[in-house]
Write a protein that holds these residues in place. Sequence first.
Motif, PDB file in Angstrom:
ATOM      1  N   UNK A   1      -2.870  12.891   1.143  1.00  0.00           N
ATOM      2  CA  UNK A   1      -1.707  13.197   1.934  1.00  0.00           C
ATOM      3  C   UNK A   1      -0.493  12.649   1.618  1.00  0.00           C
ATOM      4  N   UNK A   2      -0.534  11.106   1.865  1.00  0.00           N
ATOM      5  CA  UNK A   2       0.585  10.085   1.883  1.00  0.00           C
ATOM      6  C   UNK A   2       1.157  10.172   0.329  1.00  0.00           C
TER       7      UNK A   2
ATOM      8  N   UNK B   1      11.664   1.616  -1.518  1.00  0.00           N
ATOM      9  CA  UNK B   1      13.018   2.298  -1.610  1.00  0.00           C
ATOM     10  C   UNK B   1      13.895   1.886  -2.686  1.00  0.00           C
ATOM     11  N   UNK B   2      13.329   0.827  -3.296  1.00  0.00           N
ATOM     12  CA  UNK B   2      14.228   0.557  -4.956  1.00  0.00           C
ATOM     13  C   UNK B   2      13.561   1.362  -5.948  1.00  0.00           C
TER      14      UNK B   2
ATOM     15  N   UNK C   1       0.821  -1.307   0.075  1.00  0.00           N
ATOM     16  CA  UNK C   1       0.031   0.045  -0.066  1.00  0.00           C
ATOM     17  C   UNK C   1       0.944   1.161  -0.090  1.00  0.00           C
ATOM     18  N   UNK C   2       0.554   1.942  -1.177  1.00  0.00           N
ATOM     19  CA  UNK C   2       1.446   3.272  -1.054  1.00  0.00           C
ATOM     20  C   UNK C   2       0.748   4.527  -0.329  1.00  0.00           C
ATOM     21  N   UNK C   3      -0.359   4.272   0.013  1.00  0.00           N
ATOM     22  CA  UNK C   3      -1.048   5.413   0.885  1.00  0.00           C
ATOM     23  C   UNK C   3      -0.935   4.919   2.336  1.00  0.00           C
ATOM     24  N   UNK C   4      -0.084   4.242   2.651  1.00  0.00           N
ATOM     25  CA  UNK C   4       0.157   3.947   4.221  1.00  0.00           C
ATOM     26  C   UNK C   4       1.044   5.124   4.878  1.00  0.00           C
ATOM     27  N   UNK C   5       0.802   5.117   6.089  1.00  0.00           N
ATOM     28  CA  UNK C   5       1.941   6.086   6.563  1.00  0.00           C
ATOM     29  C   UNK C   5       3.478   5.736   6.768  1.00  0.00           C
ATOM     30  N   UNK C   6       3.572   4.641   6.630  1.00  0.00           N
ATOM     31  CA  UNK C   6       5.026   4.068   6.376  1.00  0.00           C
ATOM     32  C   UNK C   6       5.415   3.495   5.136  1.00  0.00           C
ATOM     33  N   UNK C   7       6.293   3.569   4.705  1.00  0.00           N
ATOM     34  CA  UNK C   7       6.807   3.167   3.520  1.00  0.00           C
ATOM     35  C   UNK C   7       7.394   1.526   3.535  1.00  0.00           C
ATOM     36  N   UNK C   8       7.154   0.726   2.922  1.00  0.00           N
ATOM     37  CA  UNK C   8       7.415  -0.604   2.708  1.00  0.00           C
ATOM     38  C   UNK C   8       8.913  -0.871   2.271  1.00  0.00           C
TER      39      UNK C   8
ATOM     40  N   UNK D   1       6.578  14.352  -3.257  1.00  0.00           N
ATOM     41  CA  UNK D   1       7.521  15.707  -2.726  1.00  0.00           C
ATOM     42  C   UNK D   1       8.858  14.849  -2.599  1.00  0.00           C
ATOM     43  N   UNK D   2       9.029  13.762  -2.056  1.00  0.00           N
ATOM     44  CA  UNK D   2      10.217  12.922  -1.781  1.00  0.00           C
ATOM     45  C   UNK D   2      10.829  12.746  -3.049  1.00  0.00           C
ATOM     46  N   UNK D   3      10.197  12.120  -3.934  1.00  0.00           N
ATOM     47  CA  UNK D   3      10.478  11.962  -5.354  1.00  0.00           C
ATOM     48  C   UNK D   3      10.907  13.104  -6.036  1.00  0.00           C
ATOM     49  N   UNK D   4      10.585  14.324  -5.827  1.00  0.00           N
ATOM     50  CA  UNK D   4      11.283  15.439  -6.473  1.00  0.00           C
ATOM     51  C   UNK D   4      12.431  15.679  -5.630  1.00  0.00           C
TER      52      UNK D   4
END
Length: 135
Positions: free
Chosen positions: A103-104, A39-40, A28-35, A110-113
């Motif tokens: 939001x997530x 990161x790959x 799930x990419x809409x969770x609060x934490x990244x799996x 923004x992180x990708x930017x």
Amino acid sequence: MKNALVFGLIIGILSGIWLFAMHAFGVGILDDQAAPVEYFSILIPIIGLFFGIMSYKNNELGGNMGFLEALVQSFKILLAGGIVAIFSAIVYINYIQSGSDLRDLSSRMFGALLIGILAAFAVSLLLANKSNKID
């Protein structure tokens, strides 16, 4: 400009495929934490920028490129890729994860930017070989 569009489209399409693949594999990419596997996805813009700038340097500039030329070309590639990636994210939100909190996803974009900007500087520094001395 053709080089920037080609490699930007490659980065954008691969990023869109990554987004839909994460959903297909249950991440799930809409969770609060990244799996951890998310990161790959950092490798997509880094590798795409490297090959895009290398192609620009060898095919259009004859192997001689300054830092600023590489940086401008990097931003062109990232702009083209970002447009495609944002479009695929909009499609994902509207049709796959409708009714979800944006939001997530916006924080991930923004992180990708930030990753893209850092990768642009790194690749430009790595591949620039023409020094511009100011006396």
